[in-house]
Motif scaffolding. Structure first.
Motif, PDB file in Angstrom:
ATOM      1  N   THR A 231      -5.468 -23.775  24.199  1.00  0.00           N
ATOM      2  CA  THR A 231      -4.514 -25.020  25.117  1.00  0.00           C
ATOM      3  C   THR A 231      -6.037 -25.846  25.038  1.00  0.00           C
ATOM      4  OG1 THR A 231      -4.626 -23.605  27.180  1.00  0.00           O
ATOM      5  CG2 THR A 231      -3.171 -23.715  25.567  1.00  0.00           C
ATOM      6  N   GLY A 232      -5.847 -26.884  25.993  1.00  0.00           N
ATOM      7  CA  GLY A 232      -6.702 -27.851  26.698  1.00  0.00           C
ATOM      8  C   GLY A 232      -6.859 -27.496  27.967  1.00  0.00           C
ATOM      9  N   GLY A 233      -6.782 -26.576  28.874  1.00  0.00           N
ATOM     10  CA  GLY A 233      -6.544 -26.354  30.255  1.00  0.00           C
ATOM     11  C   GLY A 233      -7.542 -24.600  30.032  1.00  0.00           C
ATOM     12  N   PHE A 234      -7.762 -23.791  28.558  1.00  0.00           N
ATOM     13  CA  PHE A 234      -8.908 -22.933  28.902  1.00  0.00           C
ATOM     14  C   PHE A 234      -9.617 -23.086  29.307  1.00  0.00           C
ATOM     15  CE2 PHE A 234     -11.067 -20.448  26.777  1.00  0.00           C
ATOM     16  CZ  PHE A 234     -10.969 -18.835  26.953  1.00  0.00           C
ATOM     17  N   ALA A 235     -10.899 -24.058  29.068  1.00  0.00           N
ATOM     18  CA  ALA A 235     -12.212 -23.667  30.231  1.00  0.00           C
ATOM     19  C   ALA A 235     -12.778 -24.954  30.730  1.00  0.00           C
ATOM     20  CB  ALA A 235     -13.418 -24.934  28.954  1.00  0.00           C
ATOM     21  N   GLN A 236     -10.993 -25.211  31.926  1.00  0.00           N
ATOM     22  CA  GLN A 236     -10.964 -25.858  32.873  1.00  0.00           C
ATOM     23  C   GLN A 236     -11.053 -24.349  34.182  1.00  0.00           C
ATOM     24  OE1 GLN A 236     -11.854 -29.088  33.456  1.00  0.00           O
ATOM     25  NE2 GLN A 236     -12.106 -29.017  31.056  1.00  0.00           N
ATOM     26  N   PRO A 237     -11.794 -24.397  35.248  1.00  0.00           N
ATOM     27  CA  PRO A 237     -11.216 -23.353  36.434  1.00  0.00           C
ATOM     28  C   PRO A 237      -9.903 -24.394  37.046  1.00  0.00           C
ATOM     29  CG  PRO A 237     -13.849 -23.634  35.719  1.00  0.00           C
ATOM     30  CD  PRO A 237     -12.928 -25.004  35.467  1.00  0.00           C
ATOM     31  N   ASP A 238      -9.102 -23.948  38.464  1.00  0.00           N
ATOM     32  CA  ASP A 238      -8.259 -23.809  38.343  1.00  0.00           C
ATOM     33  C   ASP A 238      -8.010 -22.476  39.142  1.00  0.00           C
ATOM     34  OD1 ASP A 238      -6.032 -22.395  37.475  1.00  0.00           O
ATOM     35  OD2 ASP A 238      -6.127 -23.864  35.449  1.00  0.00           O
ATOM     36  N   ARG A 239      -7.466 -22.791  40.467  1.00  0.00           N
ATOM     37  CA  ARG A 239      -7.161 -21.387  41.868  1.00  0.00           C
ATOM     38  C   ARG A 239      -6.652 -20.599  41.104  1.00  0.00           C
ATOM     39  NH1 ARG A 239      -4.451 -25.113  46.011  1.00  0.00           N
ATOM     40  NH2 ARG A 239      -3.640 -26.608  44.019  1.00  0.00           N
ATOM     41  N   GLY A 240      -6.174 -21.127  40.163  1.00  0.00           N
ATOM     42  CA  GLY A 240      -4.947 -19.264  39.550  1.00  0.00           C
ATOM     43  C   GLY A 240      -5.540 -18.268  38.222  1.00  0.00           C
ATOM     44  N   ASP A 241      -7.183 -18.624  38.506  1.00  0.00           N
ATOM     45  CA  ASP A 241      -8.254 -17.999  37.865  1.00  0.00           C
ATOM     46  C   ASP A 241      -8.157 -16.058  37.643  1.00  0.00           C
ATOM     47  OD1 ASP A 241      -8.209 -19.564  35.289  1.00  0.00           O
ATOM     48  OD2 ASP A 241      -9.978 -20.327  36.548  1.00  0.00           O
ATOM     49  N   GLY A 242      -8.172 -16.630  39.418  1.00  0.00           N
ATOM     50  CA  GLY A 242      -8.281 -14.875  40.085  1.00  0.00           C
ATOM     51  C   GLY A 242      -7.504 -13.625  39.991  1.00  0.00           C
ATOM     52  N   GLN A 243      -6.261 -14.695  39.535  1.00  0.00           N
ATOM     53  CA  GLN A 243      -4.965 -14.026  39.103  1.00  0.00           C
ATOM     54  C   GLN A 243      -4.303 -13.583  38.171  1.00  0.00           C
ATOM     55  OE1 GLN A 243      -1.758 -13.880  42.983  1.00  0.00           O
ATOM     56  NE2 GLN A 243      -2.819 -16.025  43.133  1.00  0.00           N
ATOM     57  N   ARG A 244      -4.626 -14.532  37.245  1.00  0.00           N
ATOM     58  CA  ARG A 244      -4.772 -14.728  35.958  1.00  0.00           C
ATOM     59  C   ARG A 244      -4.853 -14.070  34.436  1.00  0.00           C
ATOM     60  NH1 ARG A 244      -5.610 -20.436  35.046  1.00  0.00           N
ATOM     61  NH2 ARG A 244      -3.378 -20.938  36.467  1.00  0.00           N
ATOM     62  N   LEU A 245      -4.313 -13.407  33.649  1.00  0.00           N
ATOM     63  CA  LEU A 245      -4.465 -12.885  32.783  1.00  0.00           C
ATOM     64  C   LEU A 245      -4.068 -12.641  31.019  1.00  0.00           C
ATOM     65  CD1 LEU A 245      -2.908  -9.435  33.714  1.00  0.00           C
ATOM     66  CD2 LEU A 245      -4.817  -9.929  34.013  1.00  0.00           C
ATOM     67  N   TRP A 246      -5.210 -13.442  30.716  1.00  0.00           N
ATOM     68  CA  TRP A 246      -4.777 -13.693  28.604  1.00  0.00           C
ATOM     69  C   TRP A 246      -4.564 -12.885  28.227  1.00  0.00           C
ATOM     70  CZ3 TRP A 246      -8.014 -15.321  33.612  1.00  0.00           C
ATOM     71  CH2 TRP A 246      -7.607 -16.895  33.255  1.00  0.00           C
ATOM     72  N   ASN A 247      -3.786 -13.307  27.404  1.00  0.00           N
ATOM     73  CA  ASN A 247      -4.066 -12.138  26.206  1.00  0.00           C
ATOM     74  C   ASN A 247      -4.179 -12.484  24.733  1.00  0.00           C
ATOM     75  OD1 ASN A 247      -2.377 -10.931  23.870  1.00  0.00           O
ATOM     76  ND2 ASN A 247      -0.464 -11.634  24.689  1.00  0.00           N
ATOM     77  N   LEU A 248      -5.153 -11.335  24.289  1.00  0.00           N
ATOM     78  CA  LEU A 248      -5.670 -11.651  23.388  1.00  0.00           C
ATOM     79  C   LEU A 248      -5.471 -12.082  22.334  1.00  0.00           C
ATOM     80  CD1 LEU A 248      -8.613  -9.075  24.450  1.00  0.00           C
ATOM     81  CD2 LEU A 248      -9.083 -11.874  25.133  1.00  0.00           C
ATOM     82  N   ALA A 249      -4.756 -12.263  21.991  1.00  0.00           N
ATOM     83  CA  ALA A 249      -3.302 -12.234  20.844  1.00  0.00           C
ATOM     84  C   ALA A 249      -3.914 -13.279  20.204  1.00  0.00           C
ATOM     85  CB  ALA A 249      -1.895 -11.892  21.056  1.00  0.00           C
ATOM     86  N   ALA A 250      -4.648 -14.708  20.824  1.00  0.00           N
ATOM     87  CA  ALA A 250      -5.354 -15.573  20.054  1.00  0.00           C
ATOM     88  C   ALA A 250      -6.370 -15.435  19.532  1.00  0.00           C
ATOM     89  CB  ALA A 250      -5.370 -17.240  20.797  1.00  0.00           C
ATOM     90  N   ARG A 251      -6.884 -14.051  19.350  1.00  0.00           N
ATOM     91  CA  ARG A 251      -8.091 -14.330  19.670  1.00  0.00           C
ATOM     92  C   ARG A 251      -7.987 -12.659  18.009  1.00  0.00           C
ATOM     93  NH1 ARG A 251     -11.230 -18.018  21.460  1.00  0.00           N
ATOM     94  NH2 ARG A 251     -11.541 -17.305  23.525  1.00  0.00           N
ATOM     95  N   ILE A 252      -7.331 -12.457  17.402  1.00  0.00           N
ATOM     96  CA  ILE A 252      -6.804 -12.153  16.015  1.00  0.00           C
ATOM     97  C   ILE A 252      -6.436 -13.320  15.379  1.00  0.00           C
ATOM     98  CG2 ILE A 252      -5.494  -9.758  15.778  1.00  0.00           C
ATOM     99  CD1 ILE A 252      -3.834  -9.067  17.944  1.00  0.00           C
TER     100      ILE A 252
END
Length: 322
Positions: A231-252
């Motif tokens: 998504t467009g927000g992936f490379a944009q740091p924000d306040r949620g990064d400290g708690q967020r988890l990213w699903n690696l499904a998109a890397r498959i």
């Protein structure tokens, strides 16, 4: 570099166990098939699900060769004896079970008798490994199945289908409610471990989530919305990064983006989610599910695969540049 994966081993019992294979030959065939896959995918750490007997996991480690550290969660009385665990080349520390629903989440109804539970049906298990002195926290879980079960019939055997649509609808609600509550429980454990510092703390949540990436229960685990991979927000740091988890499904790779075949359709229900400190260390194609070869298609009745070698799931393995 470290390779970390997750794999549902499908009813790993010894022959003497109640739910085990009918004879030693079938057991040896299953161990040989599983060990062959492990040799191909070469994980440093493998989170595993459906371990019916911890001794069977030790047997698998022996067949896989080399030195492995094994640990599993416990099973409460009355629960079906399948559990999560780890098979790891790296020493495991800080191992602890996760069972109780988080504070303020009420017990949920799980059957027509009105039974209410405030614990996970299968305990999740946290552990820590170190790679080059860098600590990595892990949580593995096996959430409530999408395959519905119904009260035993007159013969006392479990039922996996019904002609009563009211019963089917209620069972689906019980299963979905339970899976959502379990996802919230694992998410609470991840939130505690991250403590708002996901940019620095390395955490993976991995296991059989029993639903696809877009499902509401899977989304619960991701934490604050936004910034998903692609998504467009992936490379944009924000306040949620400290708690967020990213699903690696998109890397498959797209043609591998499934971990089970249900009625001939591929479904990705086994997942690896990572904290901000790890998400940029995994490139496209560095997560794969092709290590087990052809994947059998399953139906609603799991008993049809009794004594089948290997597993009905594909392992999901991520190569992480730590």
């Amino acid at each position: 570099m470290v390779r970390i994966g997750t794999w549902n081993l499908e009813n790993l019992f010894r022959p003497e166990d109640e739910d085990g294979p009918r004879d030693p030959a079938a057991y040896e065939a299953k161990l040989a098939a599983l060990a062959g896959v492990i040799a191909r995918i070469q994980p440093d750490v493998l989170a595993v699900q459906e371990v019916g007997n911890p001794a069977a996991l030790a047997d698998l480690a022996e067949r896989a060769g080399g030195e492995w550290h094994c640990t599993t969660a416990g099973v409460e009385p009355g629960q079906r004896p399948i559990r999560v665990g780890y098979l790891s080349r790296l020493p495991l520390t800080d191992v602890a079970e996760i069972t109780a629903f988080p504070e303020k989440l009420d017990p949920i109804q799980v059957d027509d008798a009105g039974t209410r539970l405030a614990v996970m049906g299968r305990a999740a298990l946290r552990a820590r490994v170190a790679v080059g002195g860098t600590p990595i926290d892990l949580i593995t879980c096996h959430l409530k199945s999408k395959l519905l079960t119904f009260p035993p019939g007159p013969d006392g055997r479990p039922r996996f289908d019904t002609r009563d649509e009211g019963e089917r609808a209620r069972a689906a609600v019980y299963a979905l409610s339970r899976r959502a509550a379990e996802a919230a429980t694992v998410r609470a454990a991840a939130t505690d471990l991250l403590d708002g510092q996901g940019q620095d703390r390395r955490l993976l949540v991995l296991g059989d989530l029993n639903d696809v990436p877009e499902a509401a229960t899977t989304q619960i685990l991701q934490g604050p919305p936004g910034s998903e991979i692609g998504t467009g927000g992936f490379a944009q740091p924000d306040r949620g990064d400290g708690q967020r988890l990213w699903n690696l499904a998109a890397r498959i790779p797209a043609d591998q983006r499934f971990s089970r075949r249900y009625r001939g359709r591929g479904e990705l229900i086994d997942h690896i989610l990572v904290s901000h400190a790890l998400v940029h260390s995994v490139a496209d194609g560095d997560v794969r599910t092709d290590g087990a070869g052809p994947t059998p298609s399953i139906e609603d009745d799991p008993s049809r695969r009794e004594d089948a070698p290997g597993s009905d799931h594909r392992p999901v393995v991520a190569q992480i540049d730590v």
